[in-house]
Design an enzyme around this catalytic site. Structure first.
Site, mmCIF file in Angstrom:
data_model
loop_
_atom_site.group_PDB
_atom_site.id
_atom_site.type_symbol
_atom_site.label_atom_id
_atom_site.label_comp_id
_atom_site.label_asym_id
_atom_site.label_seq_id
_atom_site.Cartn_x
_atom_site.Cartn_y
_atom_site.Cartn_z
ATOM 1 N N TYR A 92 50.676 39.285 25.488
ATOM 2 C CA TYR A 92 52.027 39.252 24.953
ATOM 3 C C TYR A 92 52.115 38.087 23.964
ATOM 4 O O TYR A 92 52.246 36.935 24.351
ATOM 5 C CB TYR A 92 53.067 39.056 26.054
ATOM 6 C CG TYR A 92 53.238 40.214 27.010
ATOM 7 C CD1 TYR A 92 52.592 41.425 26.823
ATOM 8 C CD2 TYR A 92 54.067 40.088 28.111
ATOM 9 C CE1 TYR A 92 52.766 42.477 27.717
ATOM 10 C CE2 TYR A 92 54.259 41.134 29.005
ATOM 11 C CZ TYR A 92 53.597 42.323 28.802
ATOM 12 O OH TYR A 92 53.770 43.357 29.696
ATOM 13 N N LEU B 227 63.993 50.811 32.104
ATOM 14 C CA LEU B 227 65.165 51.290 31.377
ATOM 15 C C LEU B 227 64.768 52.251 30.257
ATOM 16 O O LEU B 227 65.541 52.477 29.319
ATOM 17 C CB LEU B 227 65.952 50.106 30.792
ATOM 18 C CG LEU B 227 66.553 49.149 31.819
ATOM 19 C CD1 LEU B 227 67.196 47.959 31.136
ATOM 20 C CD2 LEU B 227 67.569 49.877 32.684
ATOM 21 N N GLY B 228 63.563 52.803 30.358
ATOM 22 C CA GLY B 228 63.120 53.751 29.343
ATOM 23 C C GLY B 228 63.108 53.156 27.954
ATOM 24 O O GLY B 228 63.602 53.761 27.006
#
Length: 282
Positions: free
Chosen positions: A60, A207-208
């Site tokens: 990340y 949360l898609g």
């Protein structure tokens, strides 16, 4: 209400609603998203609000999220669990390749230890199985690192149910991280293996990718209205009710969204509401 805690690996109690750090870095997990001061403050706020599980990865940024965690939170509180991942190398926005040779995994783990300023990583997750390297070799070096005291527990990311069962034949696995949310339950078989073996399931895209927070089916909207919350909070509350091993770690770079996400733990869904939401699969 669903249990608020899960005992990770049999010895690490964490609050089931954690915080993911992908939202602290730029699009495609590349470079910074905002100023480092804001990111560090968001991490501190998450912990102050009761988060005890921080989920990150060496790629990340790359490296940036781990560095921000150490800058913001080190020395870590006794209750805080920092989980990180290795096994892929990021070369650009949304560009990465697997790197699962034992020497690569060892080097990545040791680099994460330095960035996080830790002697031992509580949960070290293999970000992907490398198809060019035997599974036994990849799990073997993680077991060696655990025996050396450099990691406490092993986790797996993006696996099939069969891969998880095979892995369990050679080593204990404390966690799995697969995509799973209210409208995407393609990893239901993996979840079943986790439930049968007491393995934490950290659903990514809970949360898609934000879609569930922006728009929803009529059933989600009606439940949200009944509780005076947003659809994203309903989606997170559903995960907490759906299975006791689900430990979502939604990420965000916004203090407002962080507060909304954490408030999902206070949403008490009724049996009828759960029936409506369960019927939305697919």
């Amino acid at each position: 209400m669903a249990n608020e805690e899960f005992v990770l690996g049999g010895d690490l109690p964490v609050r089931r609603l954690g915080f993911g750090t992908g939202g602290l870095v730029g699009p495609g997990y590349w470079g910074p998203r905002a100023g480092p001061d804001e990111a560090r403050e968001l991490l501190r706020t998450a912990v102050e609000r009761g988060v005890t599980l921080i989920d990150t990865a060496d790629n990340y940024g790359p490296d940036l999220a781990e560095e921000l965690i150490a800058q913001a939170l080190h020395p870590y509180g006794e209750q805080l669990v920092v989980a990180t991942k290795g096994g892929v190398v990021r070369t650009g926005p949304d560009q990465w390749h697997v790197a699962g040779r034992p020497e690569q995994l060892r080097g990545q783990c040791e680099a994460s230890l330095r960035r996080l300023r830790l002697d031992r990583i509580d949960l070290y997750q293999l970000h992907r199985f490398d198809p060019a390297v035997p599974m036994a070799e990849q799990l073997g070096v993680l077991a060696e690192l655990r025996a050396e005291g450099k990691i406490r527990h092993i986790g797996l990311d993006t696996v099939t149910a069969e891969q998880l069962r095979l892995a369990l034949e050679s080593t204990p696995v404390a966690s799995v991280q697969n995509a799973y949310n209210l409208l995407d339950r393609t990893s239901a078989a993996v979840l079943a293996v986790c439930e049968a073996n007491g393995i934490a399931f950290l659903p990514y895209y809970p949360l898609g990718s934000g879609a569930l927070a922006r728009e929803s089916a009529a059933a989600v909207a009606s439940v949200a209205a009944a509780h005076g919350v947003g659809p994203g909070q309903v989606a997170l509350a559903w995960l907490l009710h759906h299975s006791p091993v689900l430990c979502p770690t939604p990420g965000t770079g916004s203090p407002v969204h962080l507060a909304q996400n954490l408030e999902a733990a206070t949403v008490h869904l009724t049996a009828r509401e759960l029936e409506l939401l369960d019927a939305l699969d697919g």
